[in-house]
Write an enzyme that holds these catalytic residues in place. Structure first.
Site, PDB file in Angstrom:
ATOM      1  N   CYS A 113       0.743  -1.240   0.002  1.00 28.30           N
ATOM      2  CA  CYS A 113       0.083  -0.031   0.067  1.00 28.30           C
ATOM      3  C   CYS A 113       0.741   1.183   0.111  1.00 28.30           C
ATOM      4  O   CYS A 113       0.386   2.306  -0.262  1.00 28.30           O
ATOM      5  CB  CYS A 113      -1.038   0.113   1.238  1.00 28.30           C
ATOM      6  SG  CYS A 113      -1.923  -1.460   1.542  1.00 28.30           S
ATOM      7  N   HIS A 255      -3.927   6.633   1.593  1.00 25.18           N
ATOM      8  CA  HIS A 255      -4.129   5.580   1.184  1.00 25.18           C
ATOM      9  C   HIS A 255      -5.140   5.124   1.374  1.00 25.18           C
ATOM     10  O   HIS A 255      -5.917   4.917   2.530  1.00 25.18           O
ATOM     11  CB  HIS A 255      -3.103   4.600   1.318  1.00 25.18           C
ATOM     12  CG  HIS A 255      -3.569   2.998   1.187  1.00 25.18           C
ATOM     13  ND1 HIS A 255      -3.909   2.717  -0.177  1.00 25.18           N
ATOM     14  CD2 HIS A 255      -3.582   2.204   2.064  1.00 25.18           C
ATOM     15  CE1 HIS A 255      -4.097   1.610  -0.022  1.00 25.18           C
ATOM     16  NE2 HIS A 255      -4.196   1.032   1.228  1.00 25.18           N
ATOM     17  N   ASN A 285     -10.164  -0.956  -1.958  1.00 24.00           N
ATOM     18  CA  ASN A 285      -8.682  -0.688  -1.731  1.00 24.00           C
ATOM     19  C   ASN A 285      -8.119  -1.257  -2.872  1.00 24.00           C
ATOM     20  O   ASN A 285      -8.002  -2.213  -3.199  1.00 24.00           O
ATOM     21  CB  ASN A 285      -8.332  -1.530  -0.483  1.00 24.00           C
ATOM     22  CG  ASN A 285      -6.752  -1.113  -0.011  1.00 24.00           C
ATOM     23  OD1 ASN A 285      -6.180  -0.775  -0.651  1.00 24.00           O
ATOM     24  ND2 ASN A 285      -6.492  -1.704   1.195  1.00 24.00           N
TER      25      ASN A 285
HETATM   26  O1  UT7 Z   1      -4.620  -1.512   2.902  1.00 22.09           O
HETATM   27  C1  UT7 Z   1      -3.758  -2.209   3.933  1.00 22.09           C
HETATM   28  C2  UT7 Z   1      -4.190  -2.038   5.163  1.00 22.09           C
HETATM   29  N1  UT7 Z   1      -5.583  -2.415   5.549  1.00 22.09           N
HETATM   30  C3  UT7 Z   1      -6.595  -1.662   6.234  1.00 22.09           C
HETATM   31  O2  UT7 Z   1      -5.873  -0.856   6.797  1.00 22.09           O
HETATM   32  C4  UT7 Z   1      -7.603  -2.637   6.799  1.00 22.09           C
HETATM   33  C5  UT7 Z   1      -7.773  -2.649   8.124  1.00 22.09           C
HETATM   34  N2  UT7 Z   1      -9.056  -3.129   8.762  1.00 22.09           N
HETATM   35  C6  UT7 Z   1     -10.030  -2.998   8.522  1.00 22.09           C
HETATM   36  O3  UT7 Z   1     -10.257  -2.179   7.760  1.00 22.09           O
HETATM   37  C7  UT7 Z   1     -11.134  -3.646   9.266  1.00 22.09           C
HETATM   38  O4  UT7 Z   1     -10.555  -4.374  10.348  1.00 22.09           O
HETATM   39  C8  UT7 Z   1     -12.025  -4.711   8.783  1.00 22.09           C
HETATM   40  C9  UT7 Z   1     -12.927  -3.813   7.667  1.00 22.09           C
HETATM   41  C10 UT7 Z   1     -11.142  -5.742   7.722  1.00 22.09           C
HETATM   42  C11 UT7 Z   1     -13.106  -5.601   9.420  1.00 22.09           C
HETATM   43  O5  UT7 Z   1     -13.717  -4.611  10.414  1.00 22.09           O
HETATM   44  P1  UT7 Z   1     -13.970  -4.794  11.899  1.00 22.09           P
HETATM   45  O6  UT7 Z   1     -14.864  -3.669  12.106  1.00 22.09           O
HETATM   46  O7  UT7 Z   1     -12.537  -4.914  12.332  1.00 22.09           O
HETATM   47  O8  UT7 Z   1     -14.585  -6.177  11.887  1.00 22.09           O
HETATM   48  P2  UT7 Z   1     -14.195  -7.658  12.767  1.00 22.09           P
HETATM   49  O9  UT7 Z   1     -12.762  -8.111  11.861  1.00 22.09           O
HETATM   50  O10 UT7 Z   1     -13.939  -7.357  13.972  1.00 22.09           O
HETATM   51  O11 UT7 Z   1     -15.396  -8.575  12.339  1.00 22.09           O
HETATM   52  C12 UT7 Z   1     -16.630  -8.344  12.901  1.00 22.09           C
HETATM   53  C13 UT7 Z   1     -17.555  -9.426  12.452  1.00 22.09           C
HETATM   54  C14 UT7 Z   1     -16.856 -10.863  12.784  1.00 22.09           C
HETATM   55  O12 UT7 Z   1     -18.030 -11.504  13.377  1.00 22.09           O
HETATM   56  P3  UT7 Z   1     -18.130 -11.878  14.876  1.00 22.09           P
HETATM   57  O13 UT7 Z   1     -16.713 -12.504  15.276  1.00 22.09           O
HETATM   58  O14 UT7 Z   1     -18.156 -10.675  15.471  1.00 22.09           O
HETATM   59  O15 UT7 Z   1     -19.112 -12.891  15.055  1.00 22.09           O
HETATM   60  C15 UT7 Z   1     -16.415 -11.070  11.482  1.00 22.09           C
HETATM   61  O16 UT7 Z   1     -16.639 -12.770  11.312  1.00 22.09           O
HETATM   62  O17 UT7 Z   1     -17.872  -9.350  11.356  1.00 22.09           O
HETATM   63  C16 UT7 Z   1     -17.489 -10.611  10.706  1.00 22.09           C
HETATM   64  N3  UT7 Z   1     -17.080 -10.344   9.093  1.00 22.09           N
HETATM   65  C17 UT7 Z   1     -17.827 -10.212   8.323  1.00 22.09           C
HETATM   66  N4  UT7 Z   1     -19.366 -10.131   8.217  1.00 22.09           N
HETATM   67  C18 UT7 Z   1     -20.019  -9.871   6.928  1.00 22.09           C
HETATM   68  C19 UT7 Z   1     -15.879 -10.266   8.789  1.00 22.09           C
HETATM   69  N5  UT7 Z   1     -16.053  -9.952   7.722  1.00 22.09           N
HETATM   70  C20 UT7 Z   1     -17.274  -9.992   7.043  1.00 22.09           C
HETATM   71  C21 UT7 Z   1     -17.750  -9.622   5.833  1.00 22.09           C
HETATM   72  N6  UT7 Z   1     -19.233  -9.766   5.885  1.00 22.09           N
HETATM   73  N7  UT7 Z   1     -17.285  -9.394   4.541  1.00 22.09           N
END
Ligand code: UT7
Length: 328
Positions: A113, A255, A285
């Protein structure tokens, strides 16, 4: 004093649009989840047979048009990508061949990135040293062919899109151009966001595809926390190095990793919404391509004016992060 100035910008995305609803048909996700957690509404995916160098070529043609220059006026190519057409050679030489310019140097950068900021720093240094007059810098990515587009990979797969952004840099003696760049990396976090295989440690013959180590993996929450704090620090580093305040900054382009990350950075810095440009809503992204794509769109929308003080910042896999301050 000589420095590099961006004299042309262009971006390209493949025609196929993939909406959140389209993804919800192949995995357990929803438009509401993706919008709420990331701000993304849609992204573009290539059709079979279109690779990273093809996207880079299309973006470059537009940057050349924008700068009213011809390919033969380019002295050196830098291409940043984490998704090269082949394991080797890099996509920079493929772009060179498409442009029809023989034997100028072509360098691929692999800082994910942060690739565009690293490339900008290298191009600026080359130009300051008097080595080259004009450097083409491209960020280009094809993510769609390497994502796990099933429920198993949904945390990563919904984030990424394909696209390319190109910038033509030229030597200038005036006040405009790259004022400074600031580069960082911390390899102890390499496994927080990575594709483990194939690689020299896990070559194809021993790879068990059922283990899915060939798909990108991310510790989302950890990456999110680091992203916000490092974006803020590296933006402040660029401002301090040039003795300017955040109020003097006209536009901040970070980014495009997640709209929530960008908004958290903007709110911490207390910048009004019009001082930040985001387009992740339309493209997802696109890693190394996201900053030049955003710059190209911002310019086309009249949001980049001569004399503006523009700050660029990136953070991503590696971890790598960096910033640049530019007098437009
Ligand atoms: O470009 C390189 C740098 N990358 C980044 O900066 C990305 C950084 N991270 C993020 O943007 C976020 O962490 C994400 C968007 C990837 C995830 O968002 P989050 O608010 O951190 O969600 P989470 O990983 O804590 O997941 C919450 C819930 C989980 O379910 P439980 O365990 O609460 O039951 C996941 O399994 O959401 C679930 N989940 C989804 N649900 C529906 C994870 N992905 C999905 C999905 N659709 N696509």
């Amino acid at each position: 004093m000589k420095r590099a100035r961006i004299i042309g910008l262009g971006h390209y995305v493949p025609p196929k649009v993939v909406t959140n609803e389209d993804l919800a048909k192949v995995m357990d996700t929803s438009d509401a989840w993706i919008r709420e957690r990331t701000g993304i509404q849609k992204r573009h995916f290539v059709e079979d047979g279109m690779g990273t160098a093809d996207l880079a070529f299309e973006a470059t043609k537009k940057a050349l048009q924008d700068s009213k220059k011809e390919a033969k006026e380019i002295d050196f190519i830098i291409l940043a990508t984490l998704s090269p057409d082949y394991f080797f050679p890099g996509s920079g030489v493929l772009l060179q061949e498409k442009l029809g310019i023989d034997s100028i140097g072509a360098l691929d950068i692999r800082t994910q990135c942060t690739g565009f900021i690293y490339g900008l720093s290298i191009a600026d240094t080359m130009i300051r040293a008097g080595q080259y007059e004009r450097v083409l810098l491209v960020g280009s990515e094809v993510h769609s062919t390497a994502l796990d587009l099933s429920t198993r990979g949904r945390d990563v797969a919904v984030l990424f899109g394909d696209g390319a952004g190109a910038a033509l840099l030229e030597a200038t003696e005036g006040d405009q151009g790259v004022l400074s760049t600031h580069l960082h990396a911390e390899g102890r976090y390499a496994k927080e966001l990575w594709v483990e295989a194939p690689g020299s440690l896990n070559p194809v013959p021993i790879l068990n595809l059922e283990e899915c180590r060939h798909f990108p993996k991310m510790n989302g929450r950890e990456v999110f926390k680091h992203a916000v704090t490092r974006f803020i620090k590296v933006i402040q580093e660029a401002l301090e190095a040039n003795h300017v305040t955040k109020e003097e900054m006209d536009l901040l382009v970070v980014h495009q990793a997640n709209l929530r990350i960008a908004e958290a950075v903007r709110e911490y810095l207390r910048l009004p919404p019009e001082k930040m440009y985001n387009n992740i809503q339309r493209y997802g992204n696109t890693t190394a391509a996201s900053i030049p794509m955003a710059l190209s769109e911002a310019k086309a929308e009249g949001k980049l004016k001569e004399g503006d003080l523009v700050c660029l910042a990136a953070f991503g896999s590696g971890f790598t992060w960096g910033s640049a301050l530019i007098r437009w």
